[in-house]
Scaffold this active site. Structure first.
Site, PDB file in Angstrom:
ATOM      1  N   SER A  43      -5.434   1.605   6.542  1.00 21.84           N
ATOM      2  CA  SER A  43      -6.128   1.955   5.310  1.00 21.84           C
ATOM      3  C   SER A  43      -6.513   3.440   5.325  1.00 21.84           C
ATOM      4  O   SER A  43      -5.667   4.295   5.497  1.00 21.84           O
ATOM      5  CB  SER A  43      -7.330   1.030   5.103  1.00 21.84           C
ATOM      6  N   ASP A 157      -3.683  -3.789   2.005  1.00 19.78           N
ATOM      7  CA  ASP A 157      -4.504  -3.141   3.028  1.00 19.78           C
ATOM      8  C   ASP A 157      -4.438  -3.897   4.352  1.00 19.78           C
ATOM      9  O   ASP A 157      -4.741  -5.090   4.422  1.00 19.78           O
ATOM     10  CB  ASP A 157      -5.946  -3.095   2.514  1.00 19.78           C
TER      11      ASP A 157
END
Length: 292
Positions: A43, A157
């Site tokens: 991320s 993510d």
């Protein structure tokens, strides 16, 4: 006499704007004769780590320090389809313009971005191809960004499965594995005074603006004494990541674990760059101080 550099595998975790602390950690390592030989990021950790691996962290840091809430809002491209509120294309295009896009395999520092294939419930380690395609896949926060189509696979993510991706560094020939966990134990009222002072002068925080936006488009009529839909999703995601991070670190303990409190700043408060960078620098200093 200056000692020889110590080689490091650096693991940069997920956690939204708290990830700006990664920059401070890197700055401390650079100043204290640690050589980063490989990076694994998830991320926001994939963004900071990938840009560092490309040799352009100074450019990103200068840009991050200069943006405000209005700038950030202008980078959000609303998606009217399904899968997420924002397409994520505009911010990636701006970053490509600043940094330039390169292939991961051509980077001077080996780099792995970690994303998640939710259909197969597996981590995906991105070690080749476009740097910013890998970053875009890794930062696809569920609900917020539309999932990224990576060679026909929908990726989100990586933090939903592995918010502190230590495993990609196992075969590195380095002296230390250093992990930066953005889901650390909550600290008492971190940064609360500054946020309250801003609100007294009528400056609403960026995170609250986004929450209000979500509530409006979702017709969420909860009053101010209750969490809105985005607030619930945000807190749930943070709690999930923090729990998984503790399990991963317990199973595969790094040589140095640098923790950033999960309430250090809001997930979307990217306008607090200077504060978060300083926090990362200080936390790195504290973590290494405990080793002496």
């Amino acid at each position: 006499m200056k000692r020889e550099k110590k080689t490091v595998s650096l693991v940069l975790g997920s956690g939204g704007a708290r990830g700006l602390a990664h920059i401070g950690v890197i700055r401390w390592l650079e100043e204290h004769n640690y050589e980063i030989k490989s990076i694994s990021g998830c991320s926001i950790g994939s963004l900071i780590g990938g840009v560092y691996a490309a040799g352009k962290l100074d450019v990103l840091e200068d840009w991050m320090r200069g943006i405000d809430k209005t700038d950030i809002i202008s980078l959000l491209d609303i998606s009217w389809g399904s899968g997420g509120f924002f397409k994520g294309e505009k911010i990636i295009d701006v970053l490509k313009g600043l940094i330039g896009d390169v292939k991961i395999e051509d980077l001077p520092v080996p780099f792995t971005a970690v994303a998640a294939d939710i259909a197969s419930e597996k981590e995906v380690w991105l070690k080749s191809g476009s740097l910013f395609d890998a970053i875009r896949a890794s930062v696809s926060l569920p609900l917020f960004f539309v999932p990224f189509d990576y060679n026909g696979v929908k990726l989100v993510d990586g933090g939903i499965l592995n918010p502190v991706p230590i495993a990609p560094t196992f075969n590195d020939n380095t002296e230390l594995i250093i992990a930066v966990n953005l889901g650390g134990e909550m600290e008492s009222e971190t940064g609360k005074v500054k946020r309250e002072e801003k609100e007294e002068y009528g400056i609403v925080s960026f995170q609250k603006s986004i929450m209000n936006f979500f509530q409006n488009i979702l017709n969420d009529d909860d009053d101010s004494d209750h969490w809105g839909m985005y607030d619930i999703a945000d807190k749930a995601f943070d709690a999930m990541q923090s729990t998984i991070a503790r399990q991963k670190i317990a199973a595969y303990p790094p040589d140095v674990d640098i923790e950033i409190a999960r309430n250090a700043c809001g997930t979307l408060e990217f306008d607090r760059a200077a504060e978060m960078i300083e926090l990362g620098y200080r936390k790195a200093k504290e973590a290494f101080g405990k080793m002496l």
